[in-house]
Design an enzyme around this catalytic site. Structure first.
Site, short mmCIF file in Angstrom:
data_model
loop_
_atom_site.label_atom_id
_atom_site.label_comp_id
_atom_site.label_asym_id
_atom_site.label_seq_id
_atom_site.Cartn_x
_atom_site.Cartn_y
_atom_site.Cartn_z
N HIS A 1 0.83 -1.21 0.00
CA HIS A 1 0.00 0.00 0.00
C HIS A 1 0.87 1.25 0.00
O HIS A 1 1.45 1.63 1.02
CB HIS A 1 -0.91 0.01 1.23
CG HIS A 1 -2.05 0.97 1.10
ND1 HIS A 1 -3.35 0.57 0.88
CD2 HIS A 1 -2.10 2.32 1.16
CE1 HIS A 1 -4.15 1.62 0.82
NE2 HIS A 1 -3.40 2.71 0.99
N HIS B 1 1.39 5.19 -2.61
CA HIS B 1 0.81 6.03 -3.66
C HIS B 1 1.90 6.81 -4.39
O HIS B 1 2.91 7.19 -3.78
CB HIS B 1 -0.16 7.06 -3.06
CG HIS B 1 -1.14 6.49 -2.09
ND1 HIS B 1 -2.22 5.73 -2.48
CD2 HIS B 1 -1.21 6.59 -0.74
CE1 HIS B 1 -2.92 5.38 -1.40
NE2 HIS B 1 -2.32 5.88 -0.34
N HIS C 1 -6.11 -0.66 6.09
CA HIS C 1 -5.75 -0.01 7.35
C HIS C 1 -6.51 -0.56 8.56
O HIS C 1 -7.01 0.19 9.41
CB HIS C 1 -5.99 1.50 7.25
CG HIS C 1 -5.29 2.16 6.11
ND1 HIS C 1 -4.10 1.69 5.58
CD2 HIS C 1 -5.59 3.27 5.38
CE1 HIS C 1 -3.71 2.48 4.59
NE2 HIS C 1 -4.60 3.44 4.44
N ASP D 1 1.72 2.63 3.55
CA ASP D 1 0.84 3.78 3.36
C ASP D 1 1.64 5.05 3.01
O ASP D 1 1.18 6.16 3.20
CB ASP D 1 -0.02 4.03 4.61
CG ASP D 1 -1.21 4.93 4.35
OD1 ASP D 1 -1.67 5.00 3.20
OD2 ASP D 1 -1.67 5.58 5.31
N TYR E 1 -7.98 16.72 0.76
CA TYR E 1 -6.68 17.26 1.19
C TYR E 1 -5.88 17.56 -0.06
O TYR E 1 -6.24 17.15 -1.18
CB TYR E 1 -5.94 16.24 2.07
CG TYR E 1 -5.70 14.92 1.38
CD1 TYR E 1 -4.57 14.70 0.60
CD2 TYR E 1 -6.63 13.88 1.49
CE1 TYR E 1 -4.37 13.51 -0.07
CE2 TYR E 1 -6.43 12.68 0.82
CZ TYR E 1 -5.30 12.49 0.06
OH TYR E 1 -5.10 11.31 -0.60
N ARG F 1 -10.38 -0.16 -6.19
CA ARG F 1 -10.58 0.39 -4.85
C ARG F 1 -11.89 1.18 -4.76
O ARG F 1 -12.22 1.97 -5.64
CB ARG F 1 -9.42 1.32 -4.48
CG ARG F 1 -9.40 1.72 -3.00
CD ARG F 1 -8.36 2.78 -2.73
NE ARG F 1 -7.97 2.81 -1.33
CZ ARG F 1 -7.34 3.83 -0.75
NH1 ARG F 1 -7.04 4.91 -1.46
NH2 ARG F 1 -7.02 3.79 0.53
#
Length: 301
Positions: A38, A40, A186, A252, A56, A131
């Site tokens: 996980h 990005h 998560h 993450d 955000y 997702r």
């Protein structure tokens, strides 16, 4: 508990950048074949537009920084998850996957009703799942859950969910009818202070026992008991006890929408020494389980 994922109300306020010097864990050796499931990559306008309804505004997280993070932390493989601020524009993620097809897989965010050629191109690029994100603006909602399940079945994908586990008692019957495997991000994005006995977390445990996958990730989002994020430990241990063969780990990175203390990936990896003290279980979480879920080849040694 103060949720560090909840930042300024102004979505245009820039998130903090990740730790510029990621490192591996200090409490165990990362095994060959380890997968960060996980993370990005993020681009900035004008080349990479951000959706107007985002929750955000992140700094850039370019592919080269992502790959450097994998190298610095000892990860053989990586899974990129389409970030919410790019909505259904998967171009940067796909570009990154195509540049390193042996090492990377992806989880995309797509609109329904697109031409088959678009979905086939994603699969050919290394996309392994889709997702559904109901927590941040830019994701797709739960309204079309059954249609996304059918699309994933057609292309051999799984579904991945970013949701609040406290909502699972109402959602569980729909999840039980999905025709494809599914993954919960998560640890259910569940506030650790609520405790393992909460009905939502108990529902998550039941789903995992029955065949769901879960990511042991985002501890800094679940608890502000820094630096060890100790409140998240009972959650992770309960999930591992429920299904040690369907738990995977994720960094993450670059820790978007976090206005609390910015973690180092190595410190997050070190949590596994408490969550899974035995080497065999850590090997499952880091190597065997994600290889099975995402289709990574075995690595000698």
């Amino acid at each position: 508990m103060t949720d560090p994922s909840v930042g300024p109300r102004d979505a245009s306020a820039l998130c903090p950048a990740p730790d510029p010097k990621p490192h591996g864990p200090s409490r165990f050796a990362v095994p060959a074949g380890a997968v960060d499931t996980h993370a990005h990559v993020i681009g900035l306008p004008p080349d990479w537009p951000l959706v107007p309804n985002r929750s955000y505004t992140p700094p850039a997280a370019p592919p080269e920084a992502y790959l450097a993070m994998l190298d610095a932390t000892g990860m053989t493989y990586g899974v990129l998850v389409q970030v919410s601020v790019h909505g259904t524009d998967n171009r940067l993620m796909v570009q990154t996957l195509r540049a390193d097809p042996q090492r990377l897989r992806g989880v995309a965010v797509v609109a329904l009703g697109r031409p088959d050629s678009e979905y086939r191109a994603l699969k050919e690029a290394g996309v392994a799942g889709l997702r559904v994100n109901v927590l941040f603006g830019g994701g797709v909602s739960m309204d079309d859950l059954e249609s996304y399940g059918a699309l994933c079945r057609e292309y051999g994908w799984h579904l991945q969910f970013l949701l609040d586990a406290r909502e699972l008692p109402q959602l569980a019957p729909r999840f039980a009818r999905l025709p494809v495997p599914f993954v919960v991000d998560h640890m259910g994005h569940f506030p650790a202070a609520e405790g393992v006995g909460h009905p939502g977390f108990q529902t998550l445990l039941g789903m995992v026992r029955d065949g769901a996958w879960v990511k042991l990730s985002g501890a800094y989002r679940l608890s502000d008991a820094a630096p060890a994020y100790a409140e998240a430990t009972p959650l992770a241990r309960a999930l591992l006890a429920a299904a040690p063969d369907r738990c995977v780990w994720g960094s993450d990175w670059p820790h978007v929408a976090n206005w609390g203390a910015m973690p180092n990936v190595g410190d997050l990896l070190d949590l596994l020494a408490d969550w899974a003290p035995d080497e065999a279980t850590r090997h499952r979480v880091l190597v065997e389980n994600p290889a099975r879920l995402y289709g990574f080849p075995p690595v000698a040694g």
